[in-house]
Design a protein around this motif. Structure first.
Motif, mmCIF file in Angstrom:
data_model
loop_
_atom_site.group_PDB
_atom_site.id
_atom_site.type_symbol
_atom_site.label_atom_id
_atom_site.label_comp_id
_atom_site.label_asym_id
_atom_site.label_seq_id
_atom_site.Cartn_x
_atom_site.Cartn_y
_atom_site.Cartn_z
ATOM 1 N N SER A 60 69.585 23.475 77.845
ATOM 2 C CA SER A 60 69.664 23.053 78.834
ATOM 3 C C SER A 60 67.994 21.968 78.190
ATOM 4 O O SER A 60 66.900 22.675 78.676
ATOM 5 C CB SER A 60 69.951 23.042 80.576
ATOM 6 O OG SER A 60 68.838 23.871 80.764
ATOM 7 N N VAL A 61 68.625 20.678 78.538
ATOM 8 C CA VAL A 61 66.654 19.902 78.156
ATOM 9 C C VAL A 61 66.838 19.292 79.821
ATOM 10 O O VAL A 61 67.691 18.623 80.025
ATOM 11 C CB VAL A 61 67.325 18.723 77.176
ATOM 12 C CG1 VAL A 61 66.137 17.937 77.061
ATOM 13 C CG2 VAL A 61 67.668 19.399 76.183
ATOM 14 N N SER A 62 65.616 19.908 80.168
ATOM 15 C CA SER A 62 64.915 18.793 81.624
ATOM 16 C C SER A 62 64.516 17.728 81.547
ATOM 17 O O SER A 62 64.440 16.970 80.367
ATOM 18 C CB SER A 62 64.456 19.633 82.214
ATOM 19 O OG SER A 62 63.051 19.466 81.377
ATOM 20 N N THR A 63 64.375 17.013 82.497
ATOM 21 C CA THR A 63 63.966 15.504 82.412
ATOM 22 C C THR A 63 62.903 15.125 81.910
ATOM 23 O O THR A 63 62.221 14.585 81.153
ATOM 24 C CB THR A 63 64.574 14.699 83.558
ATOM 25 O OG1 THR A 63 64.653 15.091 84.448
ATOM 26 C CG2 THR A 63 65.804 13.820 83.516
ATOM 27 N N GLY A 64 61.767 16.021 83.036
ATOM 28 C CA GLY A 64 60.525 16.659 82.794
ATOM 29 C C GLY A 64 60.540 16.410 81.185
ATOM 30 O O GLY A 64 59.293 15.856 80.443
ATOM 31 N N ALA A 65 61.220 17.461 80.626
ATOM 32 C CA ALA A 65 61.123 17.646 79.041
ATOM 33 C C ALA A 65 61.294 16.529 78.080
ATOM 34 O O ALA A 65 60.303 15.946 77.221
ATOM 35 C CB ALA A 65 61.662 18.675 78.802
ATOM 36 N N VAL A 66 62.155 15.308 78.441
ATOM 37 C CA VAL A 66 62.303 14.297 77.500
ATOM 38 C C VAL A 66 61.188 13.198 77.896
ATOM 39 O O VAL A 66 60.306 13.042 76.788
ATOM 40 C CB VAL A 66 63.525 13.573 78.216
ATOM 41 C CG1 VAL A 66 64.120 12.245 77.801
ATOM 42 C CG2 VAL A 66 64.609 14.711 77.541
ATOM 43 N N ALA A 67 60.653 13.374 79.133
ATOM 44 C CA ALA A 67 59.748 12.288 79.676
ATOM 45 C C ALA A 67 58.559 12.935 79.358
ATOM 46 O O ALA A 67 57.612 12.166 78.713
ATOM 47 C CB ALA A 67 59.718 12.502 80.977
#
Length: 82
Positions: free
Chosen positions: A35-42
């Motif tokens: 699961s990729v969180s939006t925080g990691a993508v940001a």
């Protein structure tokens, strides 16, 4: 004299009659759920933007130093000719 000699009754090649075995079923291991969180993508996007900005700054600085060196060299050459 140099003609080949063939056998009187040629024997056919042996026919292999073994039946192929059923292939083993392919077991696919279950992949772990990622699961990729939006925080990691940001964070990755922000890091990429920062690195690109730093590389651009280094390139602009290198070009500026090169231009300054060419100008100073031409000024010193003119000074030495006089």
């Amino acid at each position: 004299m140099f003609l080949p000699k063939y056998p009187d009754s040629p024997t056919p090649p042996p026919a292999h009659t073994h039946a192929p075995t059923d292939p083993a079923p392919v077991r696919r291991s279950a992949l772990p759920a990622v699961s990729v969180s939006t925080g990691a993508v940001a964070a990755v996007l922000t890091g990429g933007v920062v690195l690109a900005a730093l590389l651009t700054a280094v390139a602009v600085s290198a070009i500026s130093v090169a231009i300054a060196a060419v100008v100073l060299r031409s000024l010193l050459r003119e000074h030495n000719r006089r």
